[in-house]
Motif scaffolding. Structure first.
Motif, PDB file in Angstrom:
ATOM      1  N   GLY A  76      -4.903  -8.004  -8.160  1.00 30.81           N
ATOM      2  CA  GLY A  76      -3.765  -6.644  -7.892  1.00 30.81           C
ATOM      3  C   GLY A  76      -3.016  -6.892  -7.209  1.00 30.81           C
ATOM      4  N   GLY A  77      -2.886  -7.721  -6.175  1.00 32.48           N
ATOM      5  CA  GLY A  77      -2.375  -8.038  -5.221  1.00 32.48           C
ATOM      6  C   GLY A  77      -0.827  -7.774  -5.397  1.00 32.48           C
ATOM      7  N   VAL A  78       0.343  -8.420  -5.854  1.00 31.11           N
ATOM      8  CA  VAL A  78       1.221  -8.069  -6.387  1.00 31.11           C
ATOM      9  C   VAL A  78       1.214  -6.735  -7.304  1.00 31.11           C
ATOM     10  N   GLU A  79       0.912  -6.289  -7.678  1.00 31.44           N
ATOM     11  CA  GLU A  79       1.213  -4.890  -8.419  1.00 31.44           C
ATOM     12  C   GLU A  79       0.937  -4.216  -7.472  1.00 31.44           C
ATOM     13  N   ARG A  80       0.057  -3.815  -6.776  1.00 30.14           N
ATOM     14  CA  ARG A  80      -0.715  -2.799  -5.731  1.00 30.14           C
ATOM     15  C   ARG A  80       0.430  -2.881  -4.380  1.00 30.14           C
ATOM     16  N   TYR A  81       1.391  -4.124  -3.969  1.00 28.08           N
ATOM     17  CA  TYR A  81       1.919  -4.980  -2.745  1.00 28.08           C
ATOM     18  C   TYR A  81       3.728  -3.485  -3.802  1.00 28.08           C
ATOM     19  N   ALA A  82       3.946  -4.064  -4.826  1.00 27.10           N
ATOM     20  CA  ALA A  82       5.026  -3.468  -5.121  1.00 27.10           C
ATOM     21  C   ALA A  82       4.818  -2.186  -5.449  1.00 27.10           C
ATOM     22  N   ARG A  83       4.307  -1.491  -6.328  1.00 29.88           N
ATOM     23  CA  ARG A  83       3.761   0.042  -6.174  1.00 29.88           C
ATOM     24  C   ARG A  83       3.858   0.644  -5.197  1.00 29.88           C
ATOM     25  N   THR A  84       3.146   0.374  -4.314  1.00 33.51           N
ATOM     26  CA  THR A  84       3.715   0.768  -2.738  1.00 33.51           C
ATOM     27  C   THR A  84       4.655   0.902  -2.233  1.00 33.51           C
ATOM     28  N   TRP A  85       5.283  -0.153  -2.340  1.00 32.63           N
ATOM     29  CA  TRP A  85       6.700  -0.438  -1.650  1.00 32.63           C
ATOM     30  C   TRP A  85       7.365   0.732  -2.369  1.00 32.63           C
ATOM     31  N   LEU A  86       7.452   0.821  -3.522  1.00 30.05           N
ATOM     32  CA  LEU A  86       8.253   1.617  -4.302  1.00 30.05           C
ATOM     33  C   LEU A  86       7.982   2.980  -4.007  1.00 30.05           C
ATOM     34  N   ALA A  87       6.789   3.253  -3.896  1.00 29.98           N
ATOM     35  CA  ALA A  87       6.223   4.940  -3.669  1.00 29.98           C
ATOM     36  C   ALA A  87       6.178   4.932  -2.273  1.00 29.98           C
ATOM     37  N   ARG A  88       7.422   4.199  -0.573  1.00 26.35           N
ATOM     38  CA  ARG A  88       7.226   4.415   0.355  1.00 26.35           C
ATOM     39  C   ARG A  88       8.884   4.451   0.313  1.00 26.35           C
ATOM     40  N   ALA A  89       9.414   3.590  -0.816  1.00 24.58           N
ATOM     41  CA  ALA A  89      10.877   4.091  -1.027  1.00 24.58           C
ATOM     42  C   ALA A  89      11.042   5.335  -2.057  1.00 24.58           C
ATOM     43  N   GLY A  90       9.659   5.555  -1.969  1.00 25.94           N
ATOM     44  CA  GLY A  90      10.648   7.191  -3.422  1.00 25.94           C
ATOM     45  C   GLY A  90      11.031   6.713  -4.419  1.00 25.94           C
ATOM     46  N   VAL A  91      10.386   5.686  -5.362  1.00 31.98           N
ATOM     47  CA  VAL A  91      10.517   6.041  -6.354  1.00 31.98           C
ATOM     48  C   VAL A  91       9.598   6.598  -7.091  1.00 31.98           C
ATOM     49  N   SER A  92       9.918   6.652  -8.215  1.00 34.47           N
ATOM     50  CA  SER A  92       8.964   7.940  -9.327  1.00 34.47           C
ATOM     51  C   SER A  92       8.935   6.718 -10.559  1.00 34.47           C
ATOM     52  N   ILE A  93       7.489   6.768 -10.818  1.00 36.94           N
ATOM     53  CA  ILE A  93       6.986   5.754 -11.367  1.00 36.94           C
ATOM     54  C   ILE A  93       6.499   6.385 -12.447  1.00 36.94           C
ATOM     55  N   LEU A  94       6.993   6.415 -14.349  1.00 33.97           N
ATOM     56  CA  LEU A  94       6.500   6.949 -15.473  1.00 33.97           C
ATOM     57  C   LEU A  94       6.170   6.331 -16.251  1.00 33.97           C
ATOM     58  N   LYS A  95       4.419   6.065 -15.845  1.00 34.70           N
ATOM     59  CA  LYS A  95       3.581   5.133 -16.608  1.00 34.70           C
ATOM     60  C   LYS A  95       3.547   5.459 -18.199  1.00 34.70           C
ATOM     61  N   SER A  96       3.083   6.850 -18.643  1.00 35.23           N
ATOM     62  CA  SER A  96       3.028   6.510 -19.666  1.00 35.23           C
ATOM     63  C   SER A  96       4.715   6.818 -20.773  1.00 35.23           C
ATOM     64  N   TRP A  97       5.421   6.523 -20.462  1.00 36.11           N
ATOM     65  CA  TRP A  97       6.691   6.305 -21.283  1.00 36.11           C
ATOM     66  C   TRP A  97       6.901   5.150 -21.541  1.00 36.11           C
ATOM     67  N   ALA A  98       7.858   5.240 -22.465  1.00 40.88           N
ATOM     68  CA  ALA A  98       8.281   3.694 -22.792  1.00 40.88           C
ATOM     69  C   ALA A  98       8.674   3.978 -24.221  1.00 40.88           C
ATOM     70  N   VAL A  99      10.093   3.399 -24.346  1.00 39.37           N
ATOM     71  CA  VAL A  99      11.152   3.194 -25.628  1.00 39.37           C
ATOM     72  C   VAL A  99      10.555   2.520 -26.842  1.00 39.37           C
TER      73      VAL A  99
END
Length: 118
Positions: A76-99
């Motif tokens: 999970g290195g790349v996914e973990r890195y991206a998730r951590t970076w986005l969280a530190r930047a204040g980005v909210s991630i909605l995991k159960s939402w889809a079009v």
């Protein structure tokens, strides 16, 4: 684009692939913490691209999003890195939402994501 962004106070980015993650990161730097939401689908094994791929909603299809060890990344290195970076930047991630797919879609029932909000 600059004219639109100069008046924007928030943004919704749909899709957790490379383009969506990059756009969310760029917008977070421009708009600031708490202004960007990244909507990705849930982790579903049926979306996997190869054996062992968990079908991640964020950066799907990368070999190091699964539990197969790779050089220096793995587990999970790349996914973990991206998730951590986005969280530190204040980005909210909605995991159960889809079009949802269009009504006349040829994708059929397999395309519908359980628990997804329209």
């Amino acid at each position: 684009v600059e004219a639109v962004l100069s008046n924007a106070s928030s943004a919704l980015v749909v899709g957790g692939g490379l383009t969506g993650v990059e756009l969310a990161a760029e917008l977070a730097e421009k708009l600031g913490p708490g202004a960007v939401t990244l909507a990705v689908g849930p982790t579903l094994p049926r979306r996997g691209s190869y054996p062992g791929d968990p079908g991640a909603g964020l950066l799907p299809g990368f070999r190091d999003t699964c539990n197969q060890p790779l050089r220096n990344l793995g587990r999970g290195g790349v996914e973990r890195y991206a998730r951590t970076w986005l969280a530190r930047a204040g980005v909210s991630i909605l995991k159960s939402w889809a079009v949802p797919p269009p009504a006349d879609s040829t994708l059929g029932a397999k395309a519908a994501l359980p628990g997804a909000r329209p």
